[in-house]
Design a protein around this motif. Structure first.
Motif, mmCIF file in Angstrom:
data_model
loop_
_atom_site.group_PDB
_atom_site.id
_atom_site.type_symbol
_atom_site.label_atom_id
_atom_site.label_comp_id
_atom_site.label_asym_id
_atom_site.label_seq_id
_atom_site.Cartn_x
_atom_site.Cartn_y
_atom_site.Cartn_z
ATOM 1 N N VAL A 256 35.979 31.655 41.227
ATOM 2 C CA VAL A 256 36.718 32.107 40.052
ATOM 3 C C VAL A 256 36.844 33.625 40.121
ATOM 4 N N VAL A 257 38.088 34.116 40.067
ATOM 5 C CA VAL A 257 38.364 35.531 40.322
ATOM 6 C C VAL A 257 39.146 36.148 39.165
ATOM 7 N N ASP A 258 38.757 37.357 38.789
ATOM 8 C CA ASP A 258 39.531 38.121 37.811
ATOM 9 C C ASP A 258 40.819 38.592 38.500
ATOM 10 N N PRO A 259 41.994 38.155 38.054
ATOM 11 C CA PRO A 259 43.237 38.510 38.756
ATOM 12 C C PRO A 259 43.601 39.985 38.652
ATOM 13 N N TYR A 260 42.942 40.740 37.773
ATOM 14 C CA TYR A 260 43.274 42.147 37.595
ATOM 15 C C TYR A 260 42.375 43.075 38.421
ATOM 16 N N SER B 199 37.169 18.100 29.119
ATOM 17 C CA SER B 199 38.415 18.694 29.611
ATOM 18 C C SER B 199 39.090 19.531 28.533
ATOM 19 N N TRP B 200 39.079 19.032 27.302
ATOM 20 C CA TRP B 200 39.747 19.750 26.222
ATOM 21 C C TRP B 200 39.004 21.046 25.857
ATOM 22 N N ALA B 201 37.672 20.974 25.802
ATOM 23 C CA ALA B 201 36.902 22.125 25.326
ATOM 24 C C ALA B 201 36.614 23.141 26.425
ATOM 25 N N ASP B 202 36.372 22.657 27.657
ATOM 26 C CA ASP B 202 35.885 23.568 28.692
ATOM 27 C C ASP B 202 36.716 23.549 29.968
ATOM 28 N N GLY B 203 37.588 22.584 30.107
ATOM 29 C CA GLY B 203 38.403 22.497 31.311
ATOM 30 C C GLY B 203 37.616 22.009 32.505
ATOM 31 N N ARG B 204 38.248 22.099 33.683
ATOM 32 C CA ARG B 204 37.613 21.649 34.921
ATOM 33 C C ARG B 204 37.717 22.742 35.977
ATOM 34 N N ASP B 205 36.684 22.852 36.787
ATOM 35 C CA ASP B 205 36.681 23.798 37.910
ATOM 36 C C ASP B 205 37.001 25.232 37.494
ATOM 37 N N GLY B 206 36.449 25.668 36.366
ATOM 38 C CA GLY B 206 36.558 27.064 35.966
ATOM 39 C C GLY B 206 37.893 27.492 35.407
ATOM 40 N N GLU B 207 38.753 26.552 35.057
ATOM 41 C CA GLU B 207 40.115 26.904 34.633
ATOM 42 C C GLU B 207 40.174 27.595 33.278
ATOM 43 N N ARG B 208 39.097 27.582 32.516
ATOM 44 C CA ARG B 208 39.097 28.229 31.202
ATOM 45 C C ARG B 208 38.256 29.496 31.179
ATOM 46 N N THR B 209 37.927 30.054 32.325
ATOM 47 C CA THR B 209 37.121 31.275 32.366
ATOM 48 C C THR B 209 37.941 32.452 31.848
ATOM 49 N N VAL C 270 39.238 36.325 30.932
ATOM 50 C CA VAL C 270 39.241 37.680 31.497
ATOM 51 C C VAL C 270 39.946 38.597 30.496
ATOM 52 N N ILE C 271 39.815 39.907 30.709
ATOM 53 C CA ILE C 271 40.497 40.878 29.843
ATOM 54 C C ILE C 271 41.843 41.233 30.478
ATOM 55 N N PRO C 272 42.947 40.903 29.832
ATOM 56 C CA PRO C 272 44.267 41.205 30.421
ATOM 57 C C PRO C 272 44.463 42.701 30.600
ATOM 58 N N GLN C 273 45.115 43.056 31.714
ATOM 59 C CA GLN C 273 45.462 44.443 31.982
ATOM 60 C C GLN C 273 46.970 44.542 32.231
ATOM 61 N N GLU C 274 47.420 45.703 32.615
ATOM 62 C CA GLU C 274 48.857 45.932 32.725
ATOM 63 C C GLU C 274 49.518 45.010 33.732
ATOM 64 N N ALA C 275 48.904 44.810 34.876
ATOM 65 C CA ALA C 275 49.492 43.951 35.908
ATOM 66 C C ALA C 275 48.388 43.361 36.766
ATOM 67 N N ASP D 27 45.119 35.718 29.984
ATOM 68 C CA ASP D 27 43.725 36.050 29.687
ATOM 69 C C ASP D 27 42.746 35.080 30.354
ATOM 70 N N LEU D 28 43.203 34.358 31.379
ATOM 71 C CA LEU D 28 42.335 33.431 32.090
ATOM 72 C C LEU D 28 42.246 33.805 33.570
ATOM 73 N N ALA D 29 41.162 33.398 34.205
ATOM 74 C CA ALA D 29 40.905 33.747 35.597
ATOM 75 C C ALA D 29 41.735 32.896 36.547
ATOM 76 N N ALA D 30 41.922 33.410 37.752
ATOM 77 C CA ALA D 30 42.533 32.645 38.835
ATOM 78 C C ALA D 30 41.421 31.902 39.578
ATOM 79 N N ILE D 31 41.805 30.841 40.291
ATOM 80 C CA ILE D 31 40.815 30.017 40.979
ATOM 81 C C ILE D 31 41.251 29.840 42.428
ATOM 82 N N PHE D 32 40.294 29.983 43.335
ATOM 83 C CA PHE D 32 40.556 29.777 44.760
ATOM 84 C C PHE D 32 39.564 28.747 45.294
ATOM 85 N N ARG D 33 40.084 27.863 46.126
ATOM 86 C CA ARG D 33 39.198 26.927 46.819
ATOM 87 C C ARG D 33 38.953 27.469 48.223
#
Length: 469
Positions: free
Chosen positions: A117-121, A53-63, A65-70, A100-106
Motif C-alpha cells: 500500500v503506497v501513498d500516491p503523493y 467489505s463495506w466497512a474496511d474493504g479488501r487488500d488495503g483499498e480503504r487506506t 492518505v492526505i491529498p496533495q496537489e498532484a 484521499d485513498l492509497a494506491a495498491i501494488f501487487r
C-alpha cells in the motif's frame, strides 16, 4: 407444510392427504439433513464478507492518505513498492478510487503475492501484507470451498443443488390448497410447533425466489455445474477479436487463489503480444514507451476513471490488461464492466470487451454476482443481510420443528417423515427426479444414492429402519 395436523399418526394422515405430500416431506427432510449446516455456514460467512467489505474493504483499498496537489507518476510509486520487497516482481497496480485513498501494488516474491500500500503523493510505503490474508478472505475461503479445496467445492455444490430440491418440495407442501393464500403469505401466531411451522412456511414461501437466485448464482462458480456445464458454453468468443493472435493461457490464469476475472471471460483464451494486430493505443511508433505510466495514461484516455486494475504482461507473449468490474469492487455498476488488452511491444489495443459484448448468460452473471456479493451499495448490503438472517431462521426453525415433532421415547432416532405406501402416478415423480438430475448432476447423484439407501438398505434392515423412522 400444509394444513395437515402434525400430531396425526401416519395412518390417519395418509387417509386424508395426497401421498405426494408425504413423499415431498420425506425428501424435504432428507435434503435438509445435509443442507442445514452448509446453509448456516454460507449465511454467517456471507454476512461477514458483506460488512467487512463495506466497512474496511479488501487488500488495503480503504487506506487513507492526505491529498496533495498532484500524484507522482505511477512508475515512481511502483519503484517504492518494489523497493520494499527486495527481489520482488511487480505484477499489478490498483488505482485508488478517490484522491484521499492509497494506491495498491501487487509484488510477487518466490511465488508469494504481496500487497504493498503506497501513498500516491509521496511513494511512501504505508503497509505490506500477503495477498488475500485478511478477515474478508478468511470468510471467503470458508464460503467458497470450506478451505478444503476441490472437496469443499463439491460439498457446497451438492448442498446448493439440494437446496433447489428443498425449495421445490417446500413450495409443494406449503402451496395453498384448502386454507387459502392468506395462510400461505401471512403467519398465524399460534403456539408450539404450529407457530414455528407457520413462520417457517411463510418466510420460506416469501424468499423462495431470492433463495433460488442465490443458489443458482453461487452454483455458477461451482466446479461441475458452473465450469463444466454453464460457463463452458457462455464464455466470450475470442473469435470476435479480428485477426488477433491468441495465447495458450486463458483469462482464468490471472486469478490468484480466488475468482477475480469476470465470469464470462474466465475460459476465453488471452490475446498474445508480438504482432501488428489491433488498433492504436500507446503510440510506440511515435516514440512513446509502452510502460506503466503510458498504460495509466491510456486507461484514463479511454474511460477508466477512479479505481481500475492494471495487470502487467506475463512472459514474452503476455499483454497489459486494464480491467474494471464490480465483482472486484472496482465499481458499483456491473454494466460498466470492461477489460482491455494491450500488446506489450506495439502498444496496440488487441481487445476491448465490455458488458454489452457478453452473452446473455454472461450479462446475467455480471449482474447476479454483484447482487450476490452485495457490491451495489449500502442498500444491497442491508438487503443481503436480511436475506442471510432469514436463511438462518429457516435452518433454526426446521430443527425446532423436528424436535417438537419427534414422538415420545424416540431416543436417538431421526424420526423421518413416513414413507407413503401408495404412490399413484409415481412416473411423474420419477420424471421430476430425472429433470433435477439432468439440471444439477451432483444433486441427482445424491438423490439416487439416498433413494437406493432408502429402498434397498433401510427397508431391508429393520433395526436401521427404526433408527431413521
Amino acid at each position: 407444510m400444509t394444513s395437515i395436523d402434525p400430531t396425526q399418526s401416519p395412518a390417519q394422515a395418509r387417509s386424508g392427504v395426497n401421498p405426494f405430500y408425504f413423499a415431498a416431506w420425506r425428501w424435504h427432510f432428507y435434503a435438509g439433513l445435509f443442507v442445514i449446516p452448509f446453509f448456516c455456514i454460507l449465511a454467517v460467512t456471507g454476512m461477514l464478507m458483506l460488512w467487512i467489505s463495506w466497512a474496511d474493504g479488501r487488500d488495503g483499498e480503504r487506506t487513507p492518505v492526505i491529498p496533495q496537489e498532484a500524484a507522482l507518476a505511477v512508475s515512481e510509486q511502483a519503484e517504492g513498492a518494489v523497493a520494499a520487497i527486495p527481489g520482488g516482481t511487480l505484477k499489478q497496480y490498483v488505482a485508488p478510487r478517490r484522491d484521499d485513498l492509497a494506491a495498491i501494488f501487487r509484488v510477487d516474491l518466490e511465488g508469494e503475492a504481496n500487497m504493498v500500500v503506497v501513498d500516491p503523493y509521496t511513494a511512501e510505503v504505508l503497509e505490506i501484507f500477503p495477498r488475500r490474508s485478511g478477515w474478508y478472505d478468511f470468510a471467503d475461503g470458508i464460503h467458497s470451498n470450506l478451505m478444503l479445496g476441490v472437496t469443499g467445492d463439491r460439498m457446497l455444490e451438492i448442498a446448493a443443488s439440494l437446496g433447489m430440491v428443498l425449495i421445490a418440495t417446500g413450495l409443494y407442501m406449503w402451496w395453498p390448497r384448502e386454507a387459502g393464500w392468506r395462510a400461505a403469505l401471512i403467519p398465524a401466531f399460534g403456539r408450539g410447533r404450529a407457530l414455528w411451522r407457520s413462520l417457517h412456511g411463510v418466510l420460506g414461501f416469501w424468499i423462495s425466489i431470492v433463495l433460488a437466485f442465490f443458489l443458482v448464482s453461487g452454483l455458477a462458480w461451482a466446479g461441475i455445474w458452473g465450469e463444466k456445464m454453464v460457463q463452458a458454453w457462455s464464455q466470450f468468443p475470442a473469435e470476435k477479436w479480428d485477426n488477433v493472435p491468441l495465447s495458450d493461457d486463458i483469462h482464468a490464469s490471472m486469478n490468484h487463489d480466488r475468482k477475480e476475472v469476470p465470469w464470462a471471460l474466465e475460459q476465453t483464451p488471452m490475446p498474445a503480444s508480438g504482432s501488428h494486430a489491433g488498433h492504436a493505443g500507446v503510440d510506440a511508433e511515435g516514440g512513446s514507451a509502452v510502460d506503466i505510466d503510458t498504460l495509466d495514461t491510456l486507461a484514463r484516455e479511454i474511460g477508466f476513471d477512479a479505481r481500475y486494475q492494471l495487470n502487467l504482461p506475463n512472459g514474452e507473449a503476455g499483454v497489459w490488461t486494464i480491467n474494471r468490474d464490480s465483482m472486484n469492487t472496482d465499481d458499483t455498476d456491473p454494466t460498466s464492466d470492461r477489460t482491455v488488452h494491450v500488446d506489450q511491444f506495439t502498444g496496440n489495443i488487441l481487445a476491448d470487451v465490455r458488458y454489452a459484448d457478453y452473452s446473455l448468460a454472461g450479462k446475467a452473471m455480471a449482474v447476479g454476482i454483484a447482487l450476490h456479493m452485495g457490491t451495489l451499495g449500502l442498500w444491497s448490503v442491508l438487503a443481503n443481510t436480511v436475506f442471510c438472517l432469514s436463511v438462518l431462521f429457516l435452518c433454526v426453525s426446521s430443527v425446532v420443528m423436528w424436535w417438537k415433532r419427534r414422538p415420545a421415547g424416540a431416543g436417538g432416532r431421526l424420526a423421518a417423515p413416513p414413507l407413503p405406501r401408495d404412490m399413484p402416478m409415481w412416473q411423474g415423480a420419477v420424471l421430476v427426479g430425472l429433470a433435477v438430475s439432468l439440471a444439477f448432476p451432483l444433486a441427482g447423484l445424491t438423490l439416487i444414492t439416498v433413494l437406493a439407501l432408502d429402498v434397498l438398505v433401510l427397508q431391508r434392515l429393520p433395526a436401521l429402519r427404526r433408527l431413521v423412522s
